[in-house]
Enzyme design. Structure first.
Site, PDB file in Angstrom:
ATOM      1  N   LYS A  37       0.792  -1.238   0.000  1.00  0.00           N
ATOM      2  CA  LYS A  37       0.000   0.000   0.000  1.00  0.00           C
ATOM      3  C   LYS A  37       0.826   1.291   0.000  1.00  0.00           C
ATOM      4  O   LYS A  37       0.328   2.371   0.310  1.00  0.00           O
ATOM      5  CB  LYS A  37      -1.000   0.057   1.184  1.00  0.00           C
ATOM      6  CG  LYS A  37      -1.810  -1.171   1.405  1.00  0.00           C
ATOM      7  CD  LYS A  37      -2.335  -1.772   0.146  1.00  0.00           C
ATOM      8  CE  LYS A  37      -3.454  -0.963  -0.499  1.00  0.00           C
ATOM      9  NZ  LYS A  37      -3.852  -1.619  -1.790  1.00  0.00           N
ATOM     10  N   HIS A  83       6.757  -7.545  -2.121  1.00  0.00           N
ATOM     11  CA  HIS A  83       6.600  -6.843  -0.837  1.00  0.00           C
ATOM     12  C   HIS A  83       7.590  -7.400   0.186  1.00  0.00           C
ATOM     13  O   HIS A  83       7.523  -7.064   1.366  1.00  0.00           O
ATOM     14  CB  HIS A  83       5.184  -7.026  -0.289  1.00  0.00           C
ATOM     15  CG  HIS A  83       4.117  -6.372  -1.120  1.00  0.00           C
ATOM     16  ND1 HIS A  83       4.217  -5.082  -1.576  1.00  0.00           N
ATOM     17  CD2 HIS A  83       2.923  -6.841  -1.572  1.00  0.00           C
ATOM     18  CE1 HIS A  83       3.133  -4.778  -2.273  1.00  0.00           C
ATOM     19  NE2 HIS A  83       2.341  -5.835  -2.291  1.00  0.00           N
ATOM     20  N   SER A  94      -4.188   2.951   4.615  1.00  0.00           N
ATOM     21  CA  SER A  94      -4.467   2.310   3.331  1.00  0.00           C
ATOM     22  C   SER A  94      -4.477   0.787   3.475  1.00  0.00           C
ATOM     23  O   SER A  94      -5.324   0.090   2.908  1.00  0.00           O
ATOM     24  CB  SER A  94      -3.409   2.750   2.313  1.00  0.00           C
ATOM     25  OG  SER A  94      -3.680   2.205   1.049  1.00  0.00           O
TER      26      SER A  94
HETATM   27  P1  A3P Z   1      -5.195   4.767  -0.587  1.00  0.00           P
HETATM   28  O1  A3P Z   1      -5.756   3.531   0.012  1.00  0.00           O
HETATM   29  O2  A3P Z   1      -4.654   5.699   0.447  1.00  0.00           O
HETATM   30  O3  A3P Z   1      -6.126   5.448  -1.533  1.00  0.00           O
HETATM   31  P2  A3P Z   1      -0.445  -0.271  -3.592  1.00  0.00           P
HETATM   32  O4  A3P Z   1      -0.500  -0.117  -5.054  1.00  0.00           O
HETATM   33  O5  A3P Z   1       0.937  -0.329  -3.031  1.00  0.00           O
HETATM   34  O6  A3P Z   1      -1.326  -1.362  -3.123  1.00  0.00           O
HETATM   35  O7  A3P Z   1      -1.002   1.101  -2.961  1.00  0.00           O
HETATM   36  C1  A3P Z   1      -2.338   1.483  -3.121  1.00  0.00           C
HETATM   37  C2  A3P Z   1      -2.471   2.898  -2.626  1.00  0.00           C
HETATM   38  O8  A3P Z   1      -1.867   3.784  -3.599  1.00  0.00           O
HETATM   39  C3  A3P Z   1      -3.917   3.338  -2.498  1.00  0.00           C
HETATM   40  O9  A3P Z   1      -3.907   4.332  -1.470  1.00  0.00           O
HETATM   41  C4  A3P Z   1      -4.160   3.931  -3.873  1.00  0.00           C
HETATM   42  O10 A3P Z   1      -5.262   4.791  -3.944  1.00  0.00           O
HETATM   43  C5  A3P Z   1      -2.847   4.677  -4.065  1.00  0.00           C
HETATM   44  N1  A3P Z   1      -2.583   5.013  -5.477  1.00  0.00           N
HETATM   45  C6  A3P Z   1      -2.541   4.183  -6.536  1.00  0.00           C
HETATM   46  N2  A3P Z   1      -2.314   4.866  -7.668  1.00  0.00           N
HETATM   47  C7  A3P Z   1      -2.212   6.170  -7.319  1.00  0.00           C
HETATM   48  C8  A3P Z   1      -1.985   7.379  -8.054  1.00  0.00           C
HETATM   49  N3  A3P Z   1      -1.849   7.380  -9.371  1.00  0.00           N
HETATM   50  N4  A3P Z   1      -1.932   8.538  -7.352  1.00  0.00           N
HETATM   51  C9  A3P Z   1      -2.076   8.551  -6.011  1.00  0.00           C
HETATM   52  N5  A3P Z   1      -2.307   7.439  -5.271  1.00  0.00           N
HETATM   53  C10 A3P Z   1      -2.363   6.265  -5.917  1.00  0.00           C
END
Ligand code: A3P
Length: 290
Positions: free
Chosen positions: A42, A103, A133
């Site tokens: 996340k 991860h 998140s």
């Molecule tokens: P939130 O839950 O705070 O919205 P991962 O890809 O490591 O699983 O992380 C997911 C998190 O990154 C989520 O956070 C998601 O919304 C955010 N995320 C993914 N793409 C994004 C982007 N282009 N800009 C900002 N946040 C992004």
């Protein structure tokens, strides 16, 4: 689908099927041209992957679909029963250079990545937003252990009891190794603040050069607003018996500082005290609001 249990692998709690396949995962040997994208869950994995994928395809989103370089869950799909190929099988079918996500904390990354001097991009996100998140992700990901109530979840995060272990050890481990192992260490908050600067940084690290217009296009295609409607990025291609988007969407808020809507003043105090203790004198320049 059932919620998986965690199992200890060299002191790190991992999802049980990964622990069971540990031997083949740790023996995996990448090609020197393969790229590793490493994150604590996340922290911005999907975002980083999308930027890299588009850079490798000159900003052509259609080409990304036709000839993906990204293996989305290489060490996770290994849990899928036949006929769904395991992540390692998928990897073996693709021709390098491949983009491999993990991860795993640095000490558990298969040694072949270091032996072959693979490039590694690490994306880190400030602890409290990362935790918020992860909490919502664990609620919607029905194959992950149940997050339980929020307060208990905060404590589990502080104690490193969530899947993939301690956030503190994770970010510190890659930080310490970044010079020696030529790791590009990125921050989610920097990507939010100035996406173009960070996309260019990734481009240079990969030894690529794309024209200005293509760069702008990549910045646009990897904005939260565009990615949240892209099925490859918002994970709606995963059946909702595994990812239940009605509980919380994968692309949830994409913001810096959302922790303020979750932490009580008491939790903030407790967390900050513990944070200072666990991070000690490390100089990692995290920002929790911009
Ligand atoms: P939130 O839950 O705070 O919205 P991962 O890809 O490591 O699983 O992380 C997911 C998190 O990154 C989520 O956070 C998601 O919304 C955010 N995320 C993914 N793409 C994004 C982007 N282009 N800009 C900002 N946040 C992004």
């Amino acid at each position: 689908i059932h919620r998986l249990k965690l199992k200890d692998v060299h002191g790190v709690p991992l999802l049980e099927p990964i622990a069971q396949s540990w031997e083949s995962i740790s023996a995996f040997c990448p090609d020197p041209s393969d790229l590793l994208i490493a994150t604590y869950p996340k922290a911005g994995t999907t975002w980083t992957q999308e930027i890299v994928d588009l850079l490798l395809h000159d900003g052509d989103a259609e080409a990304c679909k036709r000839a993906p370089t990204i293996v989305r869950n290489p060490f996770l799909e290994i849990v899928a029963p036949p006929p769904v190929p395991s992540g390692l099988e998928l990897l073996s079918r693709m021709t390098p250079p491949r983009v491999i996500k993990t991860h795993l904390p640095i000490q558990l990354v298969p040694g072949g990545f270091w032996k072959n001097k693979c490039k590694v991009i690490y994306t880190a996100r400030n602890a409290k937003d990362n935790l918020v998140s992860y909490y919502h992700f664990d609620r919607m990901n029905l194959s992950h252990p149940d997050p339980g109530p929020w307060d208990g979840y905060v404590r589990k995060f502080m104690k490193g009891e969530l899947a993939w272990g301690s956030w503190y050890d994770h970010v510190k481990g890659y930080w310490r190794a970044k010079e020696e192992r030529n790791i590009l260490y990125l921050f989610y908050e920097d990507m939010k603040e100035n996406p173009r600067r960070e996309v260019e940084r990734i481009m240079r690290y990969l030894g690529l050069s794309v024209p200005r217009g293509v760069l702008e296009k990549i910045v646009r295609l990897t904005s939260f607003e565009v990615m949240k409607d892209n099925p490859m990025a918002n994970y709606t291609f995963i059946p909702n018996i595994v990812f239940d988007s009605s509980v919380s969407p994968f692309m949830r808020k994409g913001a810096v500082g959302d922790w303020t809507t979750h932490f009580s003043p008491e939790q903030t105090e407790l967390f900050d005290e513990d944070y200072a203790r666990q991070m000690g004198s490390t100089s990692i320049p995290f920002r929790s609001s911009i």
